[in-house]
Design an enzyme around this catalytic site. Sequence first.
Site: not given
Length: 163
Positions: A131-132, A89, A135
């Site tokens: 992953h995004e 990351c 976030h």
Amino acid sequence: MPERPIRLFGDPVLKSASLPVGDIDEGVRGLVADLVDSVRIPGRAGVAAPQIGVGLRVFSYNVDGDVGYVINPELVEVRGEPAKIDEGCLSVPGQWHKTPRYPYARVRGRDLEGNEVELSGEGLMAQALQHECDHLDGIVYLDRLEKDERRVAMRQVRESDWF
């Protein structure tokens, strides 16, 4: 628009759930341009708005030469058995850890004209979408690690020169 500096683990914006984008105005257009410019740097697969200090539900991606963005993305489907894959990351520089991710993911959101868009894929694209979206929900990939791996990762964070 310029590339924006990446916020590092420990910054509260990374642990806060992002707000949905309402009206698409010049501010949102500028944010999307900054995210796309920021993700074009070699080695980057995705950049979420919180990583550049903005608590809105937008991310950009750069996978296999395909560069784009999604506004108000929702992770609407994952398939397969989660597998531990090496993941890093930008907000946790210099670290790679085995992170459980589904092999397929699909996201639904909007573009700058307000049109519905869908983005899906396997491999790196599936990993980037998960992953995004994490976030945008205030989750950093370290939160997904198994207990022993997380212990190692957190020790590395504490010992890093950037923390």
